[in-house]
Design an enzyme around this catalytic site. Structure first.
Site, PDB file in Angstrom:
ATOM      1  N   ASP A  70      -9.811   2.939   1.635  1.00  0.00           N
ATOM      2  CA  ASP A  70      -9.911   2.371   2.991  1.00  0.00           C
ATOM      3  C   ASP A  70     -10.359   3.461   3.948  1.00  0.00           C
ATOM      4  O   ASP A  70     -11.245   3.251   4.785  1.00  0.00           O
ATOM      5  CB  ASP A  70      -8.544   1.867   3.481  1.00  0.00           C
ATOM      6  CG  ASP A  70      -8.105   0.592   2.789  1.00  0.00           C
ATOM      7  OD1 ASP A  70      -8.971  -0.200   2.393  1.00  0.00           O
ATOM      8  OD2 ASP A  70      -6.881   0.395   2.654  1.00  0.00           O
ATOM      9  N   LYS A 116       0.815  -1.224   0.000  1.00  0.00           N
ATOM     10  CA  LYS A 116       0.000   0.000   0.000  1.00  0.00           C
ATOM     11  C   LYS A 116       0.850   1.276   0.000  1.00  0.00           C
ATOM     12  O   LYS A 116       0.424   2.290  -0.537  1.00  0.00           O
ATOM     13  CB  LYS A 116      -0.964   0.007   1.191  1.00  0.00           C
ATOM     14  CG  LYS A 116      -2.085  -1.004   1.022  1.00  0.00           C
ATOM     15  CD  LYS A 116      -3.112  -0.909   2.138  1.00  0.00           C
ATOM     16  CE  LYS A 116      -4.161  -1.998   1.962  1.00  0.00           C
ATOM     17  NZ  LYS A 116      -5.288  -1.849   2.872  1.00  0.00           N
TER      18      LYS A 116
END
Ligand code: ATR
Length: 286
Positions: free
Chosen positions: A107, A71
């Site tokens: 997210d 990420k």
């Protein structure tokens, strides 16, 4: 759905990816919306991440998700990064837009949207974060950007909570507070508790991240772990009368926000897919 020469490919880059629920969610969306596409999970070894990203461009892939452990490390390989993702230092969704990869973080926005659907007055909340790892950092950043009142960070290893607080503090607005929480005695000062650790995840389903009896009566408790659906932590707090938010809701929300970026789906369709996915997940994980 027939797979033919017009079918588009979407996917997930991570390592490992075998247990991921993302293919289940995204292929459900494609099927429901009649989008001629498939979504696959690609286990990409660290040494070949860069060539995988180059390969996606060569193949004309339009959208991918990125998961642990890439990420953050994928960011230098992208042409552009959305401001929210930049602030969090992590991306989970890539969109091929006008000849360049743009990184987004759904997210953070997914978590905020789930919390807002349960707690309309999110800006008044004092939030306790359990854990101080990578997931905790993204969640703290999103909550600060989302305008919550204050954050407390508790961790098994207190030094790491101190460090996280120091790193996140510069992102806070003047009226927002962030402090490390040392003793469980202070847990009662918080209205919302979020477990950001992987404690309780399969196969060690008996573990809980913190002592449940120390929370303020009525505090909402949220767990990012979604395997199992009913973690021991959520079972214990529910038994004490706390309202709970399950990890699967956040997983589904980040995926639907990625679909919104890729395929411009409208909110009505997304709402009906959201309910269908939650119901299917609950039925499968009773
Ligand atoms: P992630 O990127 O998933 O957040 P991480 O950066 O390795 O993973 O962080 C894991 C978090 O879970 C840490 O806060 C860790 O606490 P420590 O800093 O004390 O290691 C927490 N954690 C892991 N196992 C735990 C356990 N058995 N009890 C309590 N906390 C635990």
């Amino acid at each position: 759905m027939m797979i033919d020469s017009t079918t588009k490919l979407y996917g997930l880059l991570g390592y490992p990816v075998a247990g991921s629920r993302s293919p289940w969610i995204h292929n459900h969306v494609f099927k429901t919306c009649g989008i001629p596409a498939v979504y696959l999970a690609f286990p990409v070894e660290p040494e070949v991440l860069e060539s995988a990203v180059t390969g996606l461009k060569a193949l004309g892939i339009r959208g991918v998700n990125v998961t642990i452990p890439y990420k953050s490390s994928i960011i230098p390989m992208l042409e552009k990064v959305d401001p929210m993702a930049k602030a969090l230092g992590a991306v989970n969704t890539l969109l091929w837009e006008e000849g360049s990869w743009v990184g987004y973080n759904t997210d953070g926005t997914g978590l905020l949207s789930v919390l807002k659907s349960h707690i309309p007055t999110l800006e008044h909340q004092r939030v306790l974060i359990l854990g101080a790892g990578g997931a905790a950092r993204g969640i703290c950043g999103a909550l600060i950007q989302g305008g919550i009142r204050s954050l407390g960070v508790w961790n098994r290893t207190p030094d790491k909570a101190e460090l996280l607080v120091q790193d996140i503090r510069p992102l806070t607005a003047e009226n927002q507070g962030i402090t490390p929480v040392i003793g469980e005695g202070d847990f009662k000062d918080f209205d919302l508790v979020i477990n950001t650790t992987s404690v309780g995840m399969e196969p060690e389903t008996d573990a809980v991240p913190a002592r449940v009896s120390s929370f303020k009566a009525g505090a909402v408790v949220c767990d990012i772990v979604y395997k199992p659906h009913q973690t021991r932590f959520l079972q214990e707090v529910a038994a004490e009368g706390h309202p709970v938010i399950h990890g699967i809701e956040m997983l589904i929300e980040q995926a639907l926000l990625a679909q919104k970026l890729w395929n411009n789906l409208d909110d009505e369709i997304l709402a009906s897919i959201r309910s269908a996915l939650v119901a299917e997940f609950e039925a499968l994980n009773k």
